[in-house]
Each structure stands twice: as C-alpha cells, then as structure tokens.
Motif scaffolding. Structure first.
Motif, PDB file in Angstrom:
ATOM      1  N   GLU A 215       0.424  -1.591   0.044  1.00 39.33           N
ATOM      2  CA  GLU A 215       0.124   0.062   0.135  1.00 39.33           C
ATOM      3  C   GLU A 215       0.827   1.310   0.206  1.00 39.33           C
ATOM      4  O   GLU A 215       0.121   2.246  -0.431  1.00 39.33           O
ATOM      5  N   TRP A 216       2.372   1.129   0.654  1.00 36.02           N
ATOM      6  CA  TRP A 216       3.157   2.409  -0.030  1.00 36.02           C
ATOM      7  C   TRP A 216       2.942   2.997  -1.326  1.00 36.02           C
ATOM      8  O   TRP A 216       3.756   3.914  -1.628  1.00 36.02           O
ATOM      9  N   LEU A 217       2.913   2.080  -1.889  1.00 31.76           N
ATOM     10  CA  LEU A 217       4.253   1.870  -3.448  1.00 31.76           C
ATOM     11  C   LEU A 217       3.611   3.329  -4.140  1.00 31.76           C
ATOM     12  O   LEU A 217       2.168   2.968  -3.973  1.00 31.76           O
ATOM     13  N   SER A 218       4.368   3.997  -4.315  1.00 32.30           N
ATOM     14  CA  SER A 218       3.425   4.281  -5.457  1.00 32.30           C
ATOM     15  C   SER A 218       5.064   5.874  -5.543  1.00 32.30           C
ATOM     16  O   SER A 218       6.365   5.425  -5.178  1.00 32.30           O
ATOM     17  N   VAL A 219       5.593   6.725  -6.473  1.00 26.68           N
ATOM     18  CA  VAL A 219       5.880   7.369  -7.018  1.00 26.68           C
ATOM     19  C   VAL A 219       6.150   8.481  -5.681  1.00 26.68           C
ATOM     20  O   VAL A 219       7.852   8.422  -5.184  1.00 26.68           O
ATOM     21  N   ASP A 220       5.469   8.933  -5.095  1.00 30.76           N
ATOM     22  CA  ASP A 220       6.272   9.629  -3.594  1.00 30.76           C
ATOM     23  C   ASP A 220       6.690   8.942  -2.941  1.00 30.76           C
ATOM     24  O   ASP A 220       7.821   9.647  -2.324  1.00 30.76           O
ATOM     25  N   PHE A 221       6.218   7.474  -2.814  1.00 31.28           N
ATOM     26  CA  PHE A 221       7.012   6.245  -1.944  1.00 31.28           C
ATOM     27  C   PHE A 221       8.690   6.640  -2.174  1.00 31.28           C
ATOM     28  O   PHE A 221       9.437   6.863  -1.300  1.00 31.28           O
ATOM     29  N   ALA A 222       8.557   6.199  -3.697  1.00 28.26           N
ATOM     30  CA  ALA A 222      10.117   6.176  -4.095  1.00 28.26           C
ATOM     31  C   ALA A 222      10.751   6.826  -4.130  1.00 28.26           C
ATOM     32  O   ALA A 222      12.109   6.733  -3.872  1.00 28.26           O
ATOM     33  N   THR A 223      10.518   7.957  -4.276  1.00 27.32           N
ATOM     34  CA  THR A 223      11.005   9.438  -4.300  1.00 27.32           C
ATOM     35  C   THR A 223      11.789   9.756  -2.712  1.00 27.32           C
ATOM     36  O   THR A 223      12.350   9.809  -2.756  1.00 27.32           O
ATOM     37  N   TYR A 224      10.706   9.199  -2.369  1.00 28.94           N
ATOM     38  CA  TYR A 224      10.951   9.743  -0.473  1.00 28.94           C
ATOM     39  C   TYR A 224      12.326   8.238   0.314  1.00 28.94           C
ATOM     40  O   TYR A 224      13.836   8.439   0.369  1.00 28.94           O
ATOM     41  N   ILE A 225      12.689   7.157  -0.357  1.00 31.72           N
ATOM     42  CA  ILE A 225      13.250   6.072  -0.419  1.00 31.72           C
ATOM     43  C   ILE A 225      14.584   6.829  -0.871  1.00 31.72           C
ATOM     44  O   ILE A 225      15.772   6.787  -0.308  1.00 31.72           O
ATOM     45  N   PHE A 226      15.020   7.372  -2.432  1.00 33.78           N
ATOM     46  CA  PHE A 226      15.859   7.916  -2.692  1.00 33.78           C
ATOM     47  C   PHE A 226      16.763   9.153  -2.329  1.00 33.78           C
ATOM     48  O   PHE A 226      17.822   9.841  -2.296  1.00 33.78           O
ATOM     49  N   GLU A 227      15.326  10.264  -1.731  1.00 36.24           N
ATOM     50  CA  GLU A 227      15.917  11.733  -1.146  1.00 36.24           C
ATOM     51  C   GLU A 227      16.649  10.712   0.489  1.00 36.24           C
ATOM     52  O   GLU A 227      17.764  11.643   0.923  1.00 36.24           O
ATOM     53  N   PHE A 228      16.134   9.523   0.911  1.00 30.54           N
ATOM     54  CA  PHE A 228      16.969   8.825   2.494  1.00 30.54           C
ATOM     55  C   PHE A 228      17.782   8.874   2.308  1.00 30.54           C
ATOM     56  O   PHE A 228      18.967   8.938   3.002  1.00 30.54           O
ATOM     57  N   VAL A 229      17.935   8.374   1.068  1.00 28.51           N
ATOM     58  CA  VAL A 229      20.150   7.579   1.427  1.00 28.51           C
ATOM     59  C   VAL A 229      20.828   8.425   1.281  1.00 28.51           C
ATOM     60  O   VAL A 229      21.791   8.430   0.698  1.00 28.51           O
ATOM     61  N   THR A 230      19.736   9.627  -0.525  1.00 28.18           N
ATOM     62  CA  THR A 230      20.520  10.401  -1.665  1.00 28.18           C
ATOM     63  C   THR A 230      20.949  11.169  -0.370  1.00 28.18           C
ATOM     64  O   THR A 230      22.811  12.114  -0.010  1.00 28.18           O
TER      65      THR A 230
END
Length: 703
Positions: free
Chosen positions: A170-185
């Motif tokens: 249910e989390w999967l979305s473009v916003d979720f993916a963006t958050y993950i990559f900003e988190f690690v970046t």
C-alpha cells in the motif's frame, strides 16, 4: 496498474473517438490514483515510513560505509516488495519467487540465528532472483558483494524488521520511491550524486514540459540516472505510448529499475537501456517530450563519435553540454519540446559553443526559453545552472523568453530547493509571457544578435542597482561613501533603508511569505489581525487609536502582516544586516527612494478618502505606501522606524527606485564592531533590559 498501448497515428474518425475515450478513462483513473496517494500523505503514514527506514539504517550503518549502506537498504526494500507480492500471489506480478525464497520463509528458517549461514542463504536468494528474472540483473549484485565482505551482526534484525512491518504494497507510489531515494541520497551525497536529480528539479522540469505538451504520446530522458524525471512526468501526465530512458552508468541503471518498482509500476511500462547516449539515437525514434539532466561540464572527444564527426556542426571538447543538447534536439518530433538542465557556460562560452548557439538561433530559432536556476540545488555541486527549453515548430520571428529565477529558492538544511511557490512564479510566465522587472524578459532575435549570441541573463534582464562592499580596505568608509552618494543624488527625495541578513531574500511582507493557499490569504490575514486586537489588550499600557496603529503594533511584535519595516537611519539598517555576525550568508541593505511624502498616522483623518481607514485595503494602483507610525514604544523611536504597507503582499516589492548594498559575509563581524564604536548596538537598538543584557554579552564575547 492501468496500461495502454495505442498508436495515435490512426486517422479514421472511429480511431480518434476511441483514442479520446481511452484518454478520458485513463485520466479519470489517474485522478483516482492521485487522490489515493494524497490521502496517504497524512502524518501517521509519514511517521511510519520514516521510523521504518531509520530503524533499518541504524541496524546496517554500524557495519558498513554510507555507500554500501545505500545499496543494502535499496536491495532489502526491493526484496521485501518481491516477497510481499509473491506471498499474496498478486495477479499480473512479473517477478514471482517460490515460497522458500520469500522473506517469511527466511526469517522462520534455521538460519535466522546464525549470521554466517543467514548471509550465505540471503546471497543465494539474491542470485536466484537475478537469474530467474533477467530484468532485475545487477539490482542485487552490489549487495551480494557487501554481505560477503562484511560481518553483518544485525542482519537477522534487519530481516525481522522487514518482516514485522507487514506488507508495504500500500505504500508503493512515486512519492514513496522519491522519499526512499532522497533518504539514502542525503546520507551518501558525496557518492555518485549526479545520478540523482532532486525532487524539486524533477517537479519543475516536468511541469514546464507539460506547459507545451499537455498529453504527450511519448517521453524520453537520454541520461535518466535513477529515473526521477521520467517517473515525475509519468505521474502527472497521460503518456499513452512509450516512456523511454537511457543511462550509461550500470549502478544508476539498476537504481532506475528499482525506483520504478518502488513506485508500484511495472518495468514493462518503461523502455530502459544501458548505453552511452552520445553514441547512438534510440532507433531514430522521435519524441513529443525530451527531458534530461545530463552530467555537467563533461570533457569528451567528439572525434570518437561518428554522429558528431559526420555532422556539419563542430563541437567543443571542453564540455559535452551541446552534444547532449543536440542529441535531444534530433530526437524531437516535429512539434516536440525539450527541457534540459545545463551549466551557465552553455549560455556564454565562445568558440564552437558560440557557433552552435548561432545556428540554433538563426537557422532553427528553436530556443524558446532560458531559465536561470539558483546555486546549490544539485547533489555534489553548488554551481548555478540553467534550463533551456528547446521547441520545434517555432516561427522565425518568435522571441526568446529569459527568466532569472536565481533568487527563487528556499533553504533546507544545507541545500537550496525550489518550492511550489517558486515553480508557480516561473510557470506563470509561460501562461502569460511578459516582461517582469528583474525577473523575465521577452527578447527578439535581433536583440540576441546585438549581444553577439551571448545568452547571459545580464544582457537581457535588468539587474538591481547593486553596490558590493570590498572585503579588503575600510568597508565602513566605503558604506558611508555609498550612502552619501545616494543622498547627494536624491537630496530632495525620501530615502528609507532596510537591513536584511540574507541578500537572497525578496522584499516581501511576512503575510505574503506565509505558507498558505493564496485563495485563503486575505481571510487569514484579517482573522489573525482581529485575534491580535482582541487578545493583546491585557498586555498594553495604552490603546492604539486606529487600525494603522494596531497594524504597526502587530508587526512590531512579530505577527504576519502586509508591512515591511524600514528606517530613516542607514546605520540602523546596516546593524540589522550584520546583527547575526556568525552567518555565512551575504547580507544586504536596501535603499528605497519614494517621491511621495510618508503618510503620518496622526493625520490620517486629513488624508483623502483614497487612503481607506482600513490598512488592509490599499488602492491597487499603489504597490506600497510609506507611513510613519505614532511613537508607540521606545524601540520604534530608537530605530527611527517606519513602514511600507503593500497592496499585494504576495508580490515582491521592486519599485523603480530600489537599490541594494551587498555586505559580504566575511565583513559582518568587523562592521558590527565598528557600529558599536558609533553607538549602534543591541543596547541602543533594543532599549530596555533585554537589549542591555544582549549588548553586555556581545561586548564581552567579541573582546
């Protein structure tokens, strides 16, 4: 995911009807998806996601470096998604794995208590996934190496955390993916940062592209990095045929595939290639939209690339900027648009770069817009950049629009960002092309030729009349000379001064900067003003006589209003600009020359009816009115204070006679010490015990 493959080249009436019907259906579906995503962005969802990732990072980070931590986090999340979808037997899922390889089986196996055996089992599982599903090749490769080379004592803890959270489908979305990559970046910005485009840039570029192509049939990013731009435009638009991306870096190419899956989308919806964009064009395909942030200032050897050696165009080896630009231009359809991020050197470098600008302008007139961006937006570099909007199908006489948005940014942590308000200001020029002082200019081709094809913003957009104090020499004397020069030039005019601690900040009242919808701003302004008047009375030694005095009092005590503070004393303004002597930002003293005499509150009843007794209703034909407040308290007296009240508080205040004196950050402390010797210090500016205490503290600190 709702997917359509349809060619829009069908010329029959029936085909057009079907196309429009499917388009309407898709848009309705997508609105529902976006509504669902918006509903997911509540505080509990955000808190759960943040806590989840912080816990995983805390379990991994003590045992590996930050770069390896990034790869492990991304691989674990991908494994979690594949396991969840396989466990639920999701219909249509492309990457099913057998139960014995799923996360639930692994955490309940005999290996969970033995780090060595667990590591080997996990590596075996990752290899199995890549071998079974070739699309996922290299998505787990780095993590397998990291697990082999490091002793991950908390590996079982990471897997248990992944399992205990339950399904994250249910989390999967473009916003979720963006958050993950900003988190690690944010944690690995020093490693290969050029492959990750900040979300605010993705938002800006895709929004600009969609101003020209509302429903593009196909989209391409020939240097897509982790795919952020492609996902952003896909999330906003109706892309009915194809989304193409190319990335030369093997790791970034794998990240792009992972990011698409984190978005809840199918890889088959995207056509991705791992190649050098300068070597070949993708099957000579033409695109409605090309968007890209290619590597900046990359040195290259044009003679190695046949497409560029056979061309009549001659490219400089100093930078591949124009090679990327030309590659995108060749890929555009007959009415296509490209938005590409480049360095400022592209605008003004001479030699072959100038020759290429001349061809693009004189022969094709394809440069539609040039946008200057703030510095320090991108990961790994703080250089200022620009966007070039290249559009086919322009008329030979169409002007080039210049937009200088270099001051349109907000500061978040150690990076600058372009927020939604900044983006709206830029897009507004596309909706209504026009000249805006200090911001935008429509220039015809003859004007560009007169500037010798130099596209630097200073050639087209009027800049503030600035003076910059020298870091060397007597800066205080220099400031005195600048002020004296202005006073001599405008000796019969009213000059007021305003000191600000950051030279990049706009002259905009605080109510205009408040983060609320514009449609609610006027009502909010009146509401908080009325609340202040109702609740302030117990704390006052006097009662303000009218609305203007109330507004001045509210501004003085920090309520967001449509007022800006000024002073008639240039030394007071200088003090406010250097008050924070530890800041690393350049500060500024603004000078405003107004031909009209200030409105005095005490004589408000004698002023014509055009000045309403309600200060929230200023005539629209006046940007601002200077008014002198009654001496409500000692501080206003000490600061020689007065105000401007603004008719449109969301609009930056840049009248015709506005000037600025830039104070370099390195001069702050020195100037503050010199001001002290002239009697300008906390004790004088803030009369009372608080100001006295601050002065004593500062004096005994700097000495």
């Amino acid at each position: 995911m709702f997917e359509i493959k349809l060619n829009n080249s069908c010329n029959s009436q029936f085909g057009k009807v079907i196309y429009q019907a499917i388009k309407l259906l898709h848009n309705s579906y997508f609105n529902a998806v976006l509504t669902k995503r918006a509903n997911m962005q509540d505080s509990s969802f955000s808190h759960e996601v943040i806590s989840f990732f912080e816990r995983i990072e805390s379990q991994i980070r003590p045992f590996v470096n930050s770069l390896d931590s990034r790869d492990l986090i991304l691989s674990f999340i991908l494994y979690k998604i594949i396991s969840d979808k396989s466990f639920s037997n999701e219909e249509g899922f492309e990457y099913f794995i057998e139960p014995e390889y799923q996360l639930a089986a692994l955490v309940n196996s005999e290996f969970i208590g033995n780090s060595y055996q667990l590591s080997h089992r996990l590596i075996h599982t990752f290899y199995y996934i890549e071998e079974r599903h070739s699309d996922l090749r290299d998505c787990f490769f780095n993590s397998c190496r990291i697990i082999k080379e490091n002793t991950l004592n908390e590996l079982n803890g990471v897997l248990l955390t992944l399992n205990d959270i339950g399904s994250i489908n249910e989390w999967l979305s473009v916003d979720f993916a963006t958050y993950i990559f900003e988190f690690v970046t944010e944690r690995t910005a020093q490693y290969a940062p050029e492959y990750i485009t900040p979300n605010c840039i993705c938002n800006l570029i895709s929004s600009i592209a969609l101003q020209f192509q509302n429903n593009p049939i196909n989209v391409c990013d020939f240097a897509c990095g982790t795919g952020g731009l492609l996902l952003d435009i896909y999330n906003k638009s109706f892309v009915i045929d194809e989304v193409c991306g190319n990335e030369i870096n093997k790791s970034a190419f794998a990240y792009a595939k992972m990011r698409i899956l984190f978005s809840g989308l199918r890889l088959s919806r995207f056509s991705l290639t791992n190649a050098n964009a300068l070597e070949s064009i993708t099957d000579n395909k033409k695109f409605d939209v090309v968007i890209s942030v290619p590597p900046f200032n990359v040195r290259w050897e044009p003679e190695r690339y046949k497409d560029f050696t056979s061309s009549r165009l001659k490219f400089s080896s100093r930078s591949a900027d124009f090679a990327f630009l030309w590659r995108g231009y060749e890929s555009l359809s007959s009415d296509g648009v490209m938005v590409i991020a480049l360095t400022h050197g592209t605008l003004h470098r001479g030699g072959r770069d100038k020759d290429l600008r001349k061809i693009l302008i004189d022969e094709f007139n394809c440069i539609d817009t040039v946008i200057g961006l703030p510095a320090n937006l991108f990961f790994g570099t703080n250089i200022p950049t620009c966007l070039l909007i290249i559009r086919k199908g322009r008329e030979k006489t169409d002007p080039i629009t210049f937009i200088d948005a270099s001051n349109k940014f907000s500061r978040v942590k150690n990076k600058n960002i372009i927020n939604n308000e900044n983006i709206s200001a830029i897009l507004d020029i596309f909706k209504t092309p026009r000249n805006v002082k200090f911001f935008s200019r429509l220039s015809n081709i003859d004007e560009v030729r007169k500037c010798d094809y130099d596209l630097s913003f200073s050639n087209y957009i009027e800049e503030f009349n600035e003076r910059v104090l020298n870091v060397t020499g007597d800066s205080f004397t220099r400031y005195h000379d600048i002020i004296s020069g202005f006073r001599k030039k405008f000796n019969d005019k009213n000059i007021v001064y305003r000191g600000m601690t950051n030279a990049k900040w706009e002259l905009k009242p605080s109510i205009g900067r408040l983060d609320i919808e514009d449609s609610a701003r006027e009502a909010t302004e009146r509401l908080i003003f009325e609340q202040f008047k109702q609740q302030a009375l117990p704390y006052l030694d006097f009662t303000p006589r009218n609305e203007w005095e109330w507004l001045a009092l509210a501004q003085h005590h920090g309520l967001p209003t449509r007022l800006l503070d000024w002073t008639t004393n240039p030394l007071i303004a200088l003090y406010f600009s250097v008050e924070d002597d530890a800041s690393i930002n350049d500060s500024v003293v603004w000078l405003y020359i107004d031909d009209a005499s200030p409105v005095e509150i005490e004589f408000l009843s004698d002023i014509p009816v055009m000045f309403d007794s309600d200060p929230l209703k200023i005539p629209a034909d006046r940007d601002a009115i200077i008014f002198e407040p009654a001496h409500l308290n000692k501080r206003i007296i000490a600061q020689n204070g007065l105000f401007t009240v603004h008719s449109t508080p969301t609009k930056p205040f840049y009248p015709e006679k506005i000037y600025k004196v830039i104070i370099p950050a390195g001069l702050r402390r020195k100037l503050k010490e010199q001001l002290y010797h002239y009697g300008i210090h906390e004790g004088a500016v803030y009369p009372g015990l608080d100001g006295l205490s601050r002065k004593i503290k500062w004096v005994n600190t700097f000495r």
